[in-house]
Design an enzyme around this catalytic site. Structure first.
Site, PDB file in Angstrom:
ATOM      1  N   LYS A 196       0.844  -1.206   0.000  1.00  0.00           N
ATOM      2  CA  LYS A 196       0.000   0.000   0.000  1.00  0.00           C
ATOM      3  C   LYS A 196       0.871   1.245   0.000  1.00  0.00           C
ATOM      4  O   LYS A 196       1.515   1.576   0.989  1.00  0.00           O
ATOM      5  CB  LYS A 196      -0.928   0.049   1.218  1.00  0.00           C
ATOM      6  CG  LYS A 196      -1.992   1.124   1.013  1.00  0.00           C
ATOM      7  CD  LYS A 196      -2.635   1.622   2.281  1.00  0.00           C
ATOM      8  CE  LYS A 196      -1.854   2.694   2.984  1.00  0.00           C
ATOM      9  NZ  LYS A 196      -1.682   3.947   2.233  1.00  0.00           N
ATOM     10  N   GLU A 271      10.087   0.760  10.479  1.00  0.00           N
ATOM     11  CA  GLU A 271      11.110   1.805  10.298  1.00  0.00           C
ATOM     12  C   GLU A 271      10.395   3.118  10.519  1.00  0.00           C
ATOM     13  O   GLU A 271       9.582   3.526   9.701  1.00  0.00           O
ATOM     14  CB  GLU A 271      11.726   1.680   8.898  1.00  0.00           C
ATOM     15  CG  GLU A 271      13.048   2.389   8.788  1.00  0.00           C
ATOM     16  CD  GLU A 271      12.906   3.806   8.289  1.00  0.00           C
ATOM     17  OE1 GLU A 271      12.778   4.710   9.157  1.00  0.00           O
ATOM     18  OE2 GLU A 271      12.908   4.016   7.081  1.00  0.00           O
ATOM     19  N   CYS A 305      13.518  10.439   7.371  1.00  0.00           N
ATOM     20  CA  CYS A 305      13.372   9.972   8.753  1.00  0.00           C
ATOM     21  C   CYS A 305      14.676  10.101   9.530  1.00  0.00           C
ATOM     22  O   CYS A 305      14.661  10.249  10.741  1.00  0.00           O
ATOM     23  CB  CYS A 305      12.818   8.561   8.801  1.00  0.00           C
ATOM     24  SG  CYS A 305      13.543   7.498   7.579  1.00  0.00           S
ATOM     25  N   GLU A 402       9.654  15.193  16.127  1.00  0.00           N
ATOM     26  CA  GLU A 402      10.070  15.120  14.728  1.00  0.00           C
ATOM     27  C   GLU A 402       9.254  16.128  13.908  1.00  0.00           C
ATOM     28  O   GLU A 402       8.029  16.069  13.891  1.00  0.00           O
ATOM     29  CB  GLU A 402       9.840  13.706  14.183  1.00  0.00           C
ATOM     30  CG  GLU A 402      10.342  13.552  12.771  1.00  0.00           C
ATOM     31  CD  GLU A 402      10.211  12.125  12.240  1.00  0.00           C
ATOM     32  OE1 GLU A 402       9.161  11.502  12.469  1.00  0.00           O
ATOM     33  OE2 GLU A 402      11.159  11.657  11.590  1.00  0.00           O
TER      34      GLU A 402
HETATM   35  P1  ADP Z   1       3.141  10.733   7.754  1.00  0.00           P
HETATM   36  O1  ADP Z   1       2.665  11.106   9.126  1.00  0.00           O
HETATM   37  O2  ADP Z   1       4.533  11.083   7.523  1.00  0.00           O
HETATM   38  O3  ADP Z   1       2.174  11.071   6.655  1.00  0.00           O
HETATM   39  P2  ADP Z   1       2.225   8.130   8.223  1.00  0.00           P
HETATM   40  O4  ADP Z   1       2.955   7.320   9.205  1.00  0.00           O
HETATM   41  O5  ADP Z   1       0.940   8.774   8.604  1.00  0.00           O
HETATM   42  O6  ADP Z   1       3.235   9.173   7.717  1.00  0.00           O
HETATM   43  O7  ADP Z   1       1.949   7.310   6.889  1.00  0.00           O
HETATM   44  C1  ADP Z   1       2.794   6.333   6.380  1.00  0.00           C
HETATM   45  C2  ADP Z   1       1.942   5.257   5.760  1.00  0.00           C
HETATM   46  O8  ADP Z   1       1.107   4.696   6.767  1.00  0.00           O
HETATM   47  C3  ADP Z   1       0.987   5.731   4.654  1.00  0.00           C
HETATM   48  O9  ADP Z   1       0.949   4.752   3.632  1.00  0.00           O
HETATM   49  C4  ADP Z   1      -0.338   5.809   5.374  1.00  0.00           C
HETATM   50  O10 ADP Z   1      -1.447   5.645   4.512  1.00  0.00           O
HETATM   51  C5  ADP Z   1      -0.235   4.644   6.326  1.00  0.00           C
HETATM   52  N1  ADP Z   1      -1.122   4.711   7.493  1.00  0.00           N
HETATM   53  C6  ADP Z   1      -1.548   5.810   8.154  1.00  0.00           C
HETATM   54  N2  ADP Z   1      -2.373   5.467   9.173  1.00  0.00           N
HETATM   55  C7  ADP Z   1      -2.483   4.113   9.162  1.00  0.00           C
HETATM   56  C8  ADP Z   1      -3.168   3.150   9.962  1.00  0.00           C
HETATM   57  N3  ADP Z   1      -3.933   3.509  10.982  1.00  0.00           N
HETATM   58  N4  ADP Z   1      -3.031   1.842   9.654  1.00  0.00           N
HETATM   59  C9  ADP Z   1      -2.254   1.448   8.637  1.00  0.00           C
HETATM   60  N5  ADP Z   1      -1.579   2.307   7.841  1.00  0.00           N
HETATM   61  C10 ADP Z   1      -1.670   3.622   8.092  1.00  0.00           C
END
Ligand code: ADP
Length: 498
Positions: A196, A271, A305, A402
């Site tokens: 995804k 990560e 990161c 961060e």
């Molecule tokens: P950022 O805060 O830098 O946007 P995220 O950690 O929110 O990074 O997002 C990284 C990935 O995790 C994206 O592909 C996002 O769609 C996915 N993601 C965000 N929330 C969830 C969740 N609750 N469960 C699974 N995947 C998630």
């Protein structure tokens, strides 16, 4: 330079019609029929509609990956045959490297030349590096004793087997590279995948999906479901038939995923975030250290990161370093990434822009001094000036949290003996750099720093052979290097009694 005019024909073709998701080797619409827009961060305008995956699509993709794992030849294929297909994918990525770089620049906002030289090249290199592993993954023969059966003879050995169906969730900061970091070891191990991509940047993963279809992977080995985290991502992490989740993203979301994955005891590798120190030692060569510290934070607009977001400078060099850093920041050309002269490009989204600007305000409010930048650039797109915050202290929010933007917090120190405590004064432990000409400093300080990577006289240098991953709340498990294979393999112990 307007984006649309300067796009290559292949990219124009790719974004000419809505993009679909890849399930079982076929490009399909979402079960719901829904789509979402992916935006050009330099203008905020829509690039193309993308199929919006949700639980039902994830169910279909996982079912395809399960069937491919159990029934397709992939996991049982001769290792050399698996290598050949992976090499073909790496070759196709190389042939299409300019297209991937351009799509990345369009979707993420970053500099197209940097995307080609760094993101895409590293993605290709790592696919190739991992393509060499299937023929080298083997177990051990074990000299058994079995003290309670002295009269019997035993032979023990271990088999390395793929963990199974893997869900991979990746972020928007290096979309193509993250896709390769995750896909390469999974495929080398014989796993099947549901990937995804981040909702902000689905395009390069989908383009790699096209190349996967051409490379000759059996259907269902790689499935790609674009969509949102709380829907498609959550469905993947909760799915009962997914054996492992590999995630790169924020520590906040990482914690949610670990909890969701616990119910089915999935194997997880994480990560996560960082607040990495860049430490200039009193003997450092400032001609290297100052531009190095600038690039440690401003590369990819700080959306890295392991960005060197906390800079430690000794009292005697403080003024010189601050001046030099401000000079570097003020001389960086700001503009859209499709013009390779622009080294500071937009942040990925409005949300990210608002987040970074609010951190800069918070730093000001807590008494940090803005030495360079500190504001928005232009009035369209998500451009933030490269920003140097001086007079920062350990208790400030900008120093502890961060920011994931082009904002460096400079702290001064008196004596080298303070360095380990300062460097480790964070919940994170992803990367660190020290800048010195003294080998004694390197030998003494490196073991005391609690982070997964330590760079000396450089920062954020990545290579296919170097394992990358965090200590503490920066996560567990490694991407890259041969260590990345570990979390995609089960070890089966086999005992034969003669
Ligand atoms: P950022 O805060 O830098 O946007 P995220 O950690 O929110 O990074 O997002 C990284 C990935 O995790 C994206 O592909 C996002 O769609 C996915 N993601 C965000 N929330 C969830 C969740 N609750 N469960 C699974 N995947 C998630």
């Amino acid at each position: 330079m307007t984006t649309a005019e300067n796009l290559s024909e292949k990219v124009r073709d790719f974004i000419a019609s809505p993009r679909k998701m890849l399930i079982n080797g076929k490009w399909t619409d979402a079960a719901s029929g829904k789509t979402f827009e992916t935006l050009d961060p330099s203008t905020g305008e829509s690039i193309v509609q993308v199929a919006e995956g949700d639980r039902e699509d994830v169910n279909r993709a996982v079912a395809a990956a399960r069937t491919a794992f159990e029934d397709s030849p992939w996991s049982r294929m001769a290792p050399s045959a698996r290598e050949k297909i992976m090499h073909r994918l790496a070759d196709l990525m190389e042939e299409n490297a300019d297209v991937l770089a351009e799509l990345e620049a369009l979707d993420n906002g970053k500099n197209v030349a940097v995307a080609r030289a760094v993101d895409v090249q590293l993605a290709i290199d790592y696919m190739r590096y991992m393509a060499g592993w299937p023929t080298k993954i083997g177990g051990d023969i074990l000299p058994m004793s079995v003290p309670y059966a002295p009269d019997a003879k035993f032979m023990g050995y271990t088999l390395k087997e793929p963990v199974g169906v893997v869900g991979q969730i990746i972020p928007w900061n290096f979309p193509a590279l993250m896709a390769s970091w995750k896909l390469s070891p999974a495929l080398a191990s014989g796993c099947t995948v549901v990937l995804k991509p981040a909702e902000e940047t689905p395009l390069t993963a989908l383009y790699i999906g096209e190349l996967i279809c051409q490379a000759g992977f059996p259907e269902g080995v790689v499935n790609i479901i674009p969509g949102y985290g709380h829907t498609a991502g959550a469905a993947l992490t909760e799915h009962e038939d997914v054996d492992k989740i590999a995630f790169t993203g924020s520590t906040t979301v990482g914690k949610i995923i670990v909890k969701a994955a616990a119910d089915t005891m999935k194997n997880v590798s994480m990560e996560l975030g960082g607040k990495s120190p860049a430490i200039i030692l009193p003997d450092a060569d400032l001609d290297i250290a100052i531009p190095g510290a600038a690039s440690a934070i401003f590369f990819n607009m700080g959306q890295v990161c392991c960005a060197g977001s906390r800079l430690f400078v000794p009292d005697n060099l403080y003024d010189k370093v601050i001046d030099g850093l401000a000079n570097e920041a003020n001389n960086m050309k700001i503009g859209p990434g499709l013009n390779p002269e622009n080294m500071i490009n937009p942040l990925v989204s409005q949300i990210q822009f608002d987040r970074v600007m609010s951190y800069i305000d918070s730093g000001r409010g807590e008494g940090a001094e803005v030495i360079a930048g500190g504001g928005r650039s232009g009035d369209t797109g998500y451009f933030v000036e490269p920003t140097v915050l001086a007079k920062t202290t350990r208790d400030m929010k900008v120093v502890q949290e961060e920011i994931f933007g082009p904002v460096v917090c400079v702290q001064r120190y008196g004596d080298v003996s303070e360095i380990p405590a300062l460097a480790n004064d964070t919940v994170y432990g992803l990367g660190a750099s020290i800048w010195t000409r003294d080998v004694g400093n390197i030998i003494n300080i490196v073991p005391k720093i609690k982070s997964g990577s330590v760079w000396v006289n450089c920062h954020s240098i990545l290579d296919a052979v170097m394992p990358f991953g965090g200590y503490k709340q920066s996560g567990y498990g490694k991407d890259m290097g041969k260590e990345a294979l570990d979390s995609y393999l089960e070890t089966k112990a086999v005992c034969i009694m003669a």
